[in-house]
Design an enzyme around this catalytic site. Structure first.
Site, PDB file in Angstrom:
ATOM      1  N   HIS A  10      43.339  40.048  41.331  1.00 35.82           N
ATOM      2  CA  HIS A  10      43.189  41.107  40.326  1.00 35.82           C
ATOM      3  C   HIS A  10      44.373  41.041  39.377  1.00 35.82           C
ATOM      4  O   HIS A  10      45.409  41.681  39.600  1.00 35.82           O
ATOM      5  CB  HIS A  10      43.094  42.478  41.023  1.00 35.82           C
ATOM      6  CG  HIS A  10      42.815  43.610  40.094  1.00 35.82           C
ATOM      7  ND1 HIS A  10      42.263  44.801  40.526  1.00 35.82           N
ATOM      8  CD2 HIS A  10      43.002  43.755  38.752  1.00 35.82           C
ATOM      9  CE1 HIS A  10      42.120  45.629  39.495  1.00 35.82           C
ATOM     10  NE2 HIS A  10      42.594  45.012  38.395  1.00 35.82           N
ATOM     11  N   HIS A 187      35.720  46.779  38.439  1.00 34.61           N
ATOM     12  CA  HIS A 187      36.683  47.860  38.643  1.00 34.61           C
ATOM     13  C   HIS A 187      35.888  49.127  38.977  1.00 34.61           C
ATOM     14  O   HIS A 187      34.924  49.465  38.266  1.00 34.61           O
ATOM     15  CB  HIS A 187      37.473  48.133  37.361  1.00 34.61           C
ATOM     16  CG  HIS A 187      38.536  47.125  37.037  1.00 34.61           C
ATOM     17  ND1 HIS A 187      38.308  45.783  36.989  1.00 34.61           N
ATOM     18  CD2 HIS A 187      39.857  47.299  36.741  1.00 34.61           C
ATOM     19  CE1 HIS A 187      39.447  45.164  36.673  1.00 34.61           C
ATOM     20  NE2 HIS A 187      40.402  46.059  36.519  1.00 34.61           N
ATOM     21  N   GLU A 190      39.238  53.540  40.328  1.00 36.66           N
ATOM     22  CA  GLU A 190      40.635  53.540  39.870  1.00 36.66           C
ATOM     23  C   GLU A 190      40.957  54.954  39.401  1.00 36.66           C
ATOM     24  O   GLU A 190      41.836  55.609  39.976  1.00 36.66           O
ATOM     25  CB  GLU A 190      40.836  52.525  38.735  1.00 36.66           C
ATOM     26  CG  GLU A 190      42.275  52.488  38.197  1.00 36.66           C
ATOM     27  CD  GLU A 190      42.454  51.553  36.992  1.00 36.66           C
ATOM     28  OE1 GLU A 190      41.456  51.131  36.393  1.00 36.66           O
ATOM     29  OE2 GLU A 190      43.633  51.267  36.651  1.00 36.66           O
ATOM     30  N   ASP A 268      47.614  43.267  38.630  1.00 36.44           N
ATOM     31  CA  ASP A 268      46.829  43.884  37.549  1.00 36.44           C
ATOM     32  C   ASP A 268      47.325  43.427  36.172  1.00 36.44           C
ATOM     33  O   ASP A 268      46.715  42.538  35.569  1.00 36.44           O
ATOM     34  CB  ASP A 268      46.851  45.414  37.683  1.00 36.44           C
ATOM     35  CG  ASP A 268      45.629  46.085  37.064  1.00 36.44           C
ATOM     36  OD1 ASP A 268      44.732  45.376  36.588  1.00 36.44           O
ATOM     37  OD2 ASP A 268      45.570  47.324  37.074  1.00 36.44           O
TER      38      ASP A 268
HETATM   39  N1  HPA Z   1      41.751  49.091  34.611  1.00 31.37           N
HETATM   40  C1  HPA Z   1      40.800  48.939  33.702  1.00 31.37           C
HETATM   41  N2  HPA Z   1      40.873  48.056  32.720  1.00 31.37           N
HETATM   42  C2  HPA Z   1      41.937  47.265  32.653  1.00 31.37           C
HETATM   43  C3  HPA Z   1      42.956  47.373  33.575  1.00 31.37           C
HETATM   44  C4  HPA Z   1      42.848  48.327  34.609  1.00 31.37           C
HETATM   45  O1  HPA Z   1      43.704  48.503  35.503  1.00 31.37           O
HETATM   46  N3  HPA Z   1      43.875  46.452  33.214  1.00 31.37           N
HETATM   47  C5  HPA Z   1      43.415  45.800  32.131  1.00 31.37           C
HETATM   48  N4  HPA Z   1      42.230  46.297  31.783  1.00 31.37           N
HETATM   49 ZN    ZN Z   2      42.524  45.687  36.463  1.00 28.93          ZN
END
Ligand code: HPA
Ligand code: ZN
Length: 334
Positions: A10, A187, A190, A268
């Site tokens: 990731h 994703h 989050e 990330d």
């Molecule tokens: N979340 C969603 N989109 C993203 C992220 C993330 O952590 N990093 C780069 N684009």
């Molecule tokens: Zn991400």
């Protein structure tokens, strides 16, 4: 001493754009920046209140990427640094819609990124991410435009602003991707809740969940993730910077491990969130009092969760098992 071997699953290549490279690309391409002082730019990188406040800076900076060599330099710099962090396998996200909207063709970006992956000291592949806030039709158009370059990426993902853009909207584009034999990740969980994780699994049929830290709020979901050994690619310093947790000592990583989930540690957007995968390991080791066995489990998980073949997974997991952790601070020699 060599660091603990891990797979990084990731990481957004666009999020590896360090301030120094940002400035040199801006100069090379004649792109205006608010300041050309890398220290002042890097200072702006760290002050975010949520995901959107980060995305605003992240997207604006990408105007400096214009030519194939820019994409090459970006990917090459990440892979060099990742190799030093112990990464032996990288599955790297890229966001083509951002570059297409900046007037850059698919060929330019994938040629540069792929050439750097070919030349790298470690194994790397690309995963094409759809920007969920641009909607499902734009995602489908992007995948169609990407298909002539199919050999350059191994899967699709879903990123950008999460809340209000649920996975179910992207059912059709994920079906198209599956029809092309592409891996599927997204994703979810989050900033949005467990319902987004359920949808990513049930509607999109993803093989991994990116982040997924909000999943713990739903015991039934935890049971499902554990039973099906669904990997969760967790990014502790990202969650801290984007205020998903108020301190690392409150991060759910250890609870997720203890719940038997297949969690991995990742960076990330390392240029923005204060560190690469080794820095993430070191930070959670200390904040969550992780044991050597926890670290080894996280490293083993990363290879299990990766899209390499079973023989390769076994080879890397054997290397993790044989690794002398007592002489090493989670990827950083002591
Ligand atoms: N979340 C969603 N989109 C993203 C992220 C993330 O952590 N990093 C780069 N684009
Ligand atoms: Zn991400």
């Amino acid at each position: 001493m060599t660091p603990l071997p891990v797979a990084e699953l990731h990481v957004h290549v666009e999020g590896t754009l360090e301030a120094e490279l940002l400035v040199s690309l801006a100069r090379r391409n004649g792109v205006a920046l608010p300041t050309y002082d890398p220290v002042a730019l890097a200072g702006r990188y760290r002050h975010f209140t949520n995901l959107q406040s980060f995305l605003d800076v992240y997207y604006a900076n990408l105007a400096v990427l214009r030519a194939e060599e820019d994409f090459y330099d970006l990917m090459a710099a990440y892979l060099r640094r990742a190799a030093a962090a112990g990464v032996r396998r990288a599955e790297v996200f890229f966001d083509p819609q951002t570059h297409l909207n900046n007037g850059i063709g698919f060929e330019t970006m994938v040629n540069g990124l792929s050439a750097a992956a070919q030349d790298a000291p470690i194994a790397a592949d690309l995963i094409l991410c759809f920007l969920r806030d641009l909607g499902p039709e734009a995602a489908e158009e992007t995948l169609r435009a990407a298909l002539p370059f199919r050999e350059h990426f191994i899967g699709v993902g879903l990123d950008s602003a999460e809340v209000g853009h649920p996975p179910r909207l992207f059912k059709r584009v994920y079906e198209m991707a599956a029809g092309e034999g592409l891996h599927k990740v997204a994703h979810a969980g989050e900033e949005a809740g467990p319902d987004y994780v359920w949808e990513a699994l049930d509607v999109l049929g993803v093989e991994r969940i990116d982040h997924g830290v909000r999943a713990l709020a739903d015991p039934e979901l935890v049971a499902r993730l554990r039973a099906e050994r669904v990997p969760l690619t967790v990014c502790p310093l990202s969650n801290l910077c984007l205020k998903g947790v108020s301190s690392l000592s409150e991060h759910p990583l250890k609870a997720m491990l203890d719940a038997g989930l297949l969690v991995t540690v990742n960076s990330d957007d390392p240029a923005y969130f204060g560190g690469h995968v080794d820095d993430n390991f070191a930070a959670v080791r200390s904040a969550l009092s992780l044991t050597d066995e926890d670290l080894r489990q996280l490293a083993r998980n990363s290879f299990e969760a990766s899209f390499i073949d079973d023989g390769e997974k076994k080879r890397w997991q054997d290397a993790v098992d044989a690794f002398p952790l007592s002489q090493c601070s989670a990827g950083k020699p002591v």
